[in-house]
Design an enzyme around this catalytic site. Structure first.
Site, PDB file in Angstrom:
ATOM      1  N   THR A   1       0.833  -1.201   0.000  1.00  8.60           N
ATOM      2  CA  THR A   1       0.000   0.000   0.000  1.00  8.60           C
ATOM      3  C   THR A   1       0.868   1.252   0.000  1.00  8.60           C
ATOM      4  OG1 THR A   1      -1.622  -1.197   1.335  1.00  8.60           O
ATOM      5  CG2 THR A   1      -1.812   1.197   1.303  1.00  8.60           C
TER       6      THR A   1
ATOM      7  N   HIS B   1      19.840  29.075  13.999  1.00  9.85           N
ATOM      8  CA  HIS B   1      18.956  30.224  13.735  1.00  9.85           C
ATOM      9  C   HIS B   1      19.198  30.703  12.303  1.00  9.85           C
ATOM     10  CE1 HIS B   1      16.759  33.937  14.270  1.00  9.85           C
ATOM     11  NE2 HIS B   1      17.780  34.569  13.702  1.00  9.85           N
TER      12      HIS B   1
HETATM   13  P1  FAD Z   1       0.829  -3.000   3.168  1.00 15.20           P
HETATM   14  O1  FAD Z   1       1.678  -1.859   2.793  1.00 15.20           O
HETATM   15  O2  FAD Z   1      -0.643  -2.839   3.045  1.00 15.20           O
HETATM   16  O3  FAD Z   1       1.302  -4.229   2.283  1.00 15.20           O
HETATM   17  C1  FAD Z   1       0.681  -5.451   2.294  1.00 15.20           C
HETATM   18  C2  FAD Z   1       0.993  -6.195   1.014  1.00 15.20           C
HETATM   19  O4  FAD Z   1       0.567  -7.546   1.160  1.00 15.20           O
HETATM   20  C3  FAD Z   1       0.249  -5.643  -0.196  1.00 15.20           C
HETATM   21  O5  FAD Z   1       1.161  -5.396  -1.237  1.00 15.20           O
HETATM   22  C4  FAD Z   1      -0.720  -6.765  -0.572  1.00 15.20           C
HETATM   23  O6  FAD Z   1      -0.933  -6.876  -1.969  1.00 15.20           O
HETATM   24  C5  FAD Z   1       0.025  -7.988  -0.065  1.00 15.20           C
HETATM   25  N1  FAD Z   1      -0.843  -9.144   0.219  1.00 15.20           N
HETATM   26  C6  FAD Z   1      -1.984  -9.160   0.935  1.00 15.20           C
HETATM   27  N2  FAD Z   1      -2.465 -10.428   1.047  1.00 15.20           N
HETATM   28  C7  FAD Z   1      -1.599 -11.206   0.357  1.00 15.20           C
HETATM   29  C8  FAD Z   1      -1.533 -12.584   0.123  1.00 15.20           C
HETATM   30  N3  FAD Z   1      -2.427 -13.442   0.632  1.00 15.20           N
HETATM   31  N4  FAD Z   1      -0.520 -13.058  -0.642  1.00 15.20           N
HETATM   32  C9  FAD Z   1       0.410 -12.215  -1.137  1.00 15.20           C
HETATM   33  N5  FAD Z   1       0.416 -10.900  -0.914  1.00 15.20           N
HETATM   34  C10 FAD Z   1      -0.565 -10.394  -0.169  1.00 15.20           C
HETATM   35  N6  FAD Z   1       1.615   5.628   6.603  1.00 15.20           N
HETATM   36  C11 FAD Z   1       2.633   6.411   7.023  1.00 15.20           C
HETATM   37  O7  FAD Z   1       3.380   6.006   7.912  1.00 15.20           O
HETATM   38  N7  FAD Z   1       2.859   7.642   6.455  1.00 15.20           N
HETATM   39  C12 FAD Z   1       2.068   8.134   5.482  1.00 15.20           C
HETATM   40  O8  FAD Z   1       2.287   9.241   4.985  1.00 15.20           O
HETATM   41  C13 FAD Z   1       0.981   7.349   5.023  1.00 15.20           C
HETATM   42  N8  FAD Z   1       0.171   7.787   4.045  1.00 15.20           N
HETATM   43  C14 FAD Z   1      -0.832   6.995   3.587  1.00 15.20           C
HETATM   44  C15 FAD Z   1      -1.644   7.474   2.573  1.00 15.20           C
HETATM   45  C16 FAD Z   1      -2.666   6.686   2.074  1.00 15.20           C
HETATM   46  C17 FAD Z   1      -3.543   7.223   0.962  1.00 15.20           C
HETATM   47  C18 FAD Z   1      -2.857   5.372   2.599  1.00 15.20           C
HETATM   48  C19 FAD Z   1      -3.931   4.489   2.053  1.00 15.20           C
HETATM   49  C20 FAD Z   1      -2.062   4.895   3.614  1.00 15.20           C
HETATM   50  C21 FAD Z   1      -1.038   5.694   4.130  1.00 15.20           C
HETATM   51  N9  FAD Z   1      -0.214   5.257   5.168  1.00 15.20           N
HETATM   52  C22 FAD Z   1       0.797   6.061   5.618  1.00 15.20           C
HETATM   53  C23 FAD Z   1      -0.398   3.930   5.810  1.00 15.20           C
HETATM   54  C24 FAD Z   1       0.630   2.937   5.264  1.00 15.20           C
HETATM   55  O9  FAD Z   1       0.500   2.844   3.865  1.00 15.20           O
HETATM   56  C25 FAD Z   1       0.423   1.575   5.910  1.00 15.20           C
HETATM   57  O10 FAD Z   1       0.447   1.715   7.315  1.00 15.20           O
HETATM   58  C26 FAD Z   1       1.532   0.607   5.500  1.00 15.20           C
HETATM   59  O11 FAD Z   1       1.555   0.429   4.110  1.00 15.20           O
HETATM   60  C27 FAD Z   1       1.329  -0.747   6.187  1.00 15.20           C
HETATM   61  O12 FAD Z   1       2.350  -1.596   5.787  1.00 15.20           O
HETATM   62  P2  FAD Z   1       2.181  -3.182   5.770  1.00 15.20           P
HETATM   63  O13 FAD Z   1       3.511  -3.706   5.360  1.00 15.20           O
HETATM   64  O14 FAD Z   1       1.595  -3.635   7.034  1.00 15.20           O
HETATM   65  O15 FAD Z   1       1.083  -3.492   4.645  1.00 15.20           O
END
Ligand code: FAD
Length: 466
Positions: free
Chosen positions: A40, A444
């Site tokens: 994401t 500063h």
């Molecule tokens: P994710 O980044 O969601 O990654 C999970 C991955 O797992 C995805 O690629 C998905 O396709 C894959 N997946 C899922 N199920 C399966 C499966 N069964 N098999 C294979 N692959 C799978 N956070 C910040 O800290 N700063 C920010 O500025 C910020 N801005 C954001 C703006 C927006 C518009 C959004 C939507 C979110 C934002 N976030 C921000 C939140 C941040 O994106 C998430 O907290 C972060 O991406 C979480 O990371 P993760 O690794 O847990 O999961």
């Protein structure tokens, strides 16, 4: 091939966990459902939203502040397609950076949906339906989250959209209705408000960014109002109706009075929910809680003893840097080390302009806990740097223990606070007192002087420039 560790999901949690495992000498694989790595955050979250925030801020400044700086422009206009194309270029650059890191660290990448067959076998089904079985000693679930919605809202992805579609619009909305006054809604609402859209926010709570210190929401609301935002706070959405070209949102306030807001786009940004569909959790006995989050213990181990979970799919702040910390943590736990995460010191940032940044406890939390505290604030308006750049909206508020002077919470709104908050994190990690910071030299003229002055204000009310 049998792996020591297999990570499912390549977001900031998953890919960082994979790198740390590889650094520690483990044979590592990563499985990603989509063709591009980065999750994401890199594809439809942090990075593309910041790319559009930066582009739209340039436009807004060119239109509204360049004149005062003595820069005259003629025929200024927005080329939205170019803006979105540039954003796509940034995404492609950062996601290919993750490809490079996987190769560099000799991590095997499998593209397809990962699903547990048993505790040591994960089945990967690619887009063509081809199935590969991955054998693994340990697994890390990092499957992240998806946008949440309300049961009665039909997200048609054309007029009623989530953040994912809001990053790809083909036109600037005339009137964007944002459901939810949280971080994502305020950031993406800002993008389109700066480009000329009217933006109306409908929020159930009485404040925007309600989980942050109340002063921050109040100050941000003032700035966003100047940008053209309308707010319907304390309003519960009861109906969302989209047609080919319009959207109507009905909402009710606490007195039961109804409002009807008409626009051409409605962004539903009421939060995100953990994503576990198709993971085969039932095959390995992994439990989720009442909010669909995978349950883990203090070592981030799930109810299956060789499977860990990190990031948005478990409890805690849904933030990329929280997921990253957990990725490193789990890799080191698997390696037999004793790492530590201080969850109280994960900073939170809203990338609006002014930016809002915070770490530690809010004033409301301190009041509720009954802990005696003192508070010091310093306004951006009194900073030479802010006057020079015309970014005078903002303040820094420092909360410290009344007796010991230890800093307990720092809340900032203003230019570049997203970068400034790191100083507060370092200070609090080392358990600094407000006076410690007040006695350190700050360059500063910088915005960071506001933090020093707020610490002086918290230390016997002795700010120097106020
Ligand atoms: P994710 O980044 O969601 O990654 C999970 C991955 O797992 C995805 O690629 C998905 O396709 C894959 N997946 C899922 N199920 C399966 C499966 N069964 N098999 C294979 N692959 C799978 N956070 C910040 O800290 N700063 C920010 O500025 C910020 N801005 C954001 C703006 C927006 C518009 C959004 C939507 C979110 C934002 N976030 C921000 C939140 C941040 O994106 C998430 O907290 C972060 O991406 C979480 O990371 P993760 O690794 O847990 O999961």
């Amino acid at each position: 091939m049998k792996y020591d560790v297999t990570v499912i999901g390549s977001g900031p949690g998953g890919y960082i966990a994979a790198i740390r495992c590889a650094q520690l000498g483990m044979k590592t694989a990563i499985i990603e459902k989509y063709n591009t790595l980065g999750g994401t955050c890199l594809n439809v979250g942090c990075i593309p939203s910041k790319a559009l925030l930066d582009s739209s801020e340039h436009y807004h400044n060119a239109a509204h502040t360049f004149g005062e700086h003595g820069i005259e422009l003629k025929d200024l206009k927005v080329n939205l397609k170019q803006m979105i194309d540039r954003k796509a270029g940034v995404v492609s650059q950062v996601t290919s950076g993750v490809d490079f890191l996987m190769k560099k660290n000799k991590i095997d990448v499998f593209h397809g949906m990962g699903s547990f067959v048993d505790k040591n076998t994960i089945q990967v089904t690619d887009a063509e339906g081809k199935v590969t079985k991955v054998e693994t000693e340990k697994a890390i679930i990092a499957t992240g989250s998806k946008p949440a919605s309300l049961q009665f809202i039909n997200i048609d992805k054309k007029r009623v959209i989530t953040s994912t579609e809001a990053l790809e619009l083909k036109e600037i909305p005339k009137h964007m209705i944002v459901i939810g006054g949280g971080v994502i809604g305020m950031e993406l609402g800002s993008v389109y408000a700066r480009l000329g859209a009217e933006v109306s926010v409908v929020e159930f709570m009485d404040d925007i960014i309600p989980s942050m210190d109340k002063t921050m929401g109040r100050e941000l609301k003032k700035s966003l109002k100047k940008l053209g935002f309308n707010f319907y706070l304390g309003h519960k959405v009861t109906e969302v109706k989209g047609t080919a070209k319009t959207v109507t949102v009905k909402a009710e306030n606490k007195k039961g009075e109804l409002v009807e807001v008409k626009g051409d786009y409605c962004l539903v940004s009421i939060g995100r929910k953990p994503y576990t569909e198709g993971l085969g959790l039932e095959n390995v006995g992994i439990k989720t809680d009442d909010r669909g989050r995978i349950e883990v213990d203090s070592h981030l181990v799930t109810s299956a003893d060789n499977i860990y979970a990190i990031g948005d799919v478990i409890k805690g702040a849904m933030l990329a840097h929280k997921a990253e910390e957990e990725g490193v943590f789990v890799a080191e736990v698997i390696n037999g080390e004793k790492p530590h995460i201080n969850y109280n010191l994960i900073p939170g940032v809203v990338y609006t302009w002014p930016e809002v940044s915070a770490v530690g406890l809010t004033e409301e939390q301190l009041k509720e806990s009954g802990r005696a505290y003192k508070s010091g604030s310093f306004s951006y308006r009194a900073l030479g740097r802010a006057q020079a750049s015309m970014d005078v909206a903002g303040l820094v508020k420092v909360l410290a223990d009344k007796e010991t002077d230890e800093i307990l919470g720092v809340h900032m709104i203003g230019a570049r606070t997203a970068d400034m908050i790191s100083e507060a994190v370092v200070a609090m990690e080392f358990r600094a007192s407000a006076e410690d910071i007040a006695r350190m030299s700050h360059a500063h003229p910088t915005y960071s002087e506001a933090f020093k002055e707020a610490c002086l204000a918290a230390t016997d009310n002795r700010a120097l420039n106020a």
